[in-house]
Enzyme design. Structure first.
Site, PDB file in Angstrom:
ATOM      1  N   THR A  10       0.846  -1.195   0.000  1.00  0.00           N
ATOM      2  CA  THR A  10       0.000   0.000   0.000  1.00  0.00           C
ATOM      3  C   THR A  10       0.879   1.243   0.000  1.00  0.00           C
ATOM      4  O   THR A  10       2.022   1.201   0.453  1.00  0.00           O
ATOM      5  CB  THR A  10      -0.941   0.040   1.228  1.00  0.00           C
ATOM      6  OG1 THR A  10      -1.837   1.135   1.091  1.00  0.00           O
ATOM      7  CG2 THR A  10      -0.181   0.195   2.539  1.00  0.00           C
ATOM      8  N   ASP A  72      -7.670  -5.802   0.139  1.00  0.00           N
ATOM      9  CA  ASP A  72      -8.691  -5.258  -0.756  1.00  0.00           C
ATOM     10  C   ASP A  72      -9.963  -5.142   0.062  1.00  0.00           C
ATOM     11  O   ASP A  72     -10.266  -6.023   0.872  1.00  0.00           O
ATOM     12  CB  ASP A  72      -8.910  -6.168  -1.968  1.00  0.00           C
ATOM     13  CG  ASP A  72      -9.656  -5.423  -3.065  1.00  0.00           C
ATOM     14  OD1 ASP A  72      -9.321  -4.265  -3.339  1.00  0.00           O
ATOM     15  OD2 ASP A  72     -10.604  -5.997  -3.645  1.00  0.00           O
TER      16      ASP A  72
HETATM   17  P1  IMP Z   1      -9.282  -0.089  -1.027  1.00  0.00           P
HETATM   18  O1  IMP Z   1      -9.339  -1.501  -0.616  1.00  0.00           O
HETATM   19  O2  IMP Z   1      -8.407   0.738  -0.139  1.00  0.00           O
HETATM   20  O3  IMP Z   1      -8.992   0.094  -2.480  1.00  0.00           O
HETATM   21  O4  IMP Z   1     -10.727   0.526  -0.765  1.00  0.00           O
HETATM   22  C1  IMP Z   1     -11.799   0.260  -1.589  1.00  0.00           C
HETATM   23  C2  IMP Z   1     -12.933   1.211  -1.367  1.00  0.00           C
HETATM   24  O5  IMP Z   1     -13.871   0.623  -0.469  1.00  0.00           O
HETATM   25  C3  IMP Z   1     -12.620   2.552  -0.761  1.00  0.00           C
HETATM   26  O6  IMP Z   1     -12.207   3.464  -1.729  1.00  0.00           O
HETATM   27  C4  IMP Z   1     -13.984   2.934  -0.180  1.00  0.00           C
HETATM   28  O7  IMP Z   1     -14.845   3.354  -1.196  1.00  0.00           O
HETATM   29  C5  IMP Z   1     -14.499   1.601   0.302  1.00  0.00           C
HETATM   30  N1  IMP Z   1     -14.142   1.367   1.708  1.00  0.00           N
HETATM   31  C6  IMP Z   1     -13.276   0.428   2.158  1.00  0.00           C
HETATM   32  N2  IMP Z   1     -13.172   0.490   3.503  1.00  0.00           N
HETATM   33  C7  IMP Z   1     -13.992   1.504   3.896  1.00  0.00           C
HETATM   34  C8  IMP Z   1     -14.297   2.063   5.175  1.00  0.00           C
HETATM   35  O8  IMP Z   1     -13.793   1.665   6.222  1.00  0.00           O
HETATM   36  N3  IMP Z   1     -15.170   3.094   5.168  1.00  0.00           N
HETATM   37  C9  IMP Z   1     -15.727   3.587   4.046  1.00  0.00           C
HETATM   38  N4  IMP Z   1     -15.482   3.113   2.836  1.00  0.00           N
HETATM   39  C10 IMP Z   1     -14.614   2.062   2.750  1.00  0.00           C
END
Ligand code: IMP
Length: 202
Positions: A10, A72
């Site tokens: 990350t 993810d």
């Molecule tokens: P990534 O896994 O960091 O790519 O996150 C994927 C997407 O899921 C984020 O951009 C948010 O839209 C949503 N998401 C993941 N975790 C959270 C959370 O704890 N709160 C709100 N949205 C979340």
């Protein structure tokens, strides 16, 4: 003896902080992509959280020869056939503000009542080992999509997910509580347990 390195795939410093808090007592050196000097743009073309986390972890593991963790996450809304799911960040376009994305979800659920509004945050952590082995853990926060956005803490879909157990949305929780009950926190705790069994520090 030099500590074993684990790279977390990350570039997000907020995530790294949470990861260091939870995995801090493993006897390893935890590095972000930036700490490890890696610039990689990996296409997340999987259709499940497990696939996407494994794609990222394996790719960086193959690139570095080190053990790699990747995550993810996203929001599953049952009334929308579990969308936006793995497309949570890309839903309605990556650059669309969450105020707009959240309103769209509320609008699609305007006829849904009670348990029909069930939803959850999901996080999958994958660990890829240099010998080709991959393991995954999954954490969730179960709740209901509220009738309106509530709370200004957190990010993304946080103002939408009402958690009955706490009587508030994850967007209304103070960060300490959210971290304690979060999908990412749970998946990381499970991964920590699994890594303990794998005896990774030796
Ligand atoms: P990534 O896994 O960091 O790519 O996150 C994927 C997407 O899921 C984020 O951009 C948010 O839209 C949503 N998401 C993941 N975790 C959270 C959370 O704890 N709160 C709100 N949205 C979340």
């Amino acid at each position: 003896m030099e500590k074993k390195k684990i790279i977390f795939a990350t570039t997000n410093e907020g995530k790294m902080k949470e990861i260091r808090m939870i995995l801090g007592d493993l006897d390893v050196e935890l590095l972000s992509l930036k700490d490890a000097g890696i610039q990689a743009d990996i296409e997340e073309n999987g259709t499940t959280f497990e696939e996407n986390a494994m794609i990222k972890a394996k790719a960086i593991c193959e690139l570095t020869g080190e053990m790699v963790l990747a995550d993810d996450s996203g929001l599953e809304v049952d009334y929308m056939d579990k969308a936006p799911g793995v497309y949570s960040a890309r839903f309605m376009g990556e650059d669309t503000p969450y105020s707009v994305k959240n309103k769209e979800i509320l609008d699609r659920l305007k006829d849904a009542v009670g348990e029909e509004r069930s939803a959850r945050f999901v996080c999958v952590i994958a660990a890829a080992f240099p010998d080709g082995k991959v393991i995954t853990t999954r954490g969730t926060v179960e709740g209901l999509i509220g009738m309106e956005e509530k709370g200004t803490n957190g990010f993304g879909y946080d103002p939408l997910l009402y958690v009955p157990e706490y009587g508030m949305t994850t967007g209304e929780m103070d960060p300490e509580l959210k971290n304690k009950i979060s999908h990412r926190g749970k998946a990381l705790e499970l991964m920590k347990e699994r890594l303990g069994y794998e005896n990774i520090s030796h």
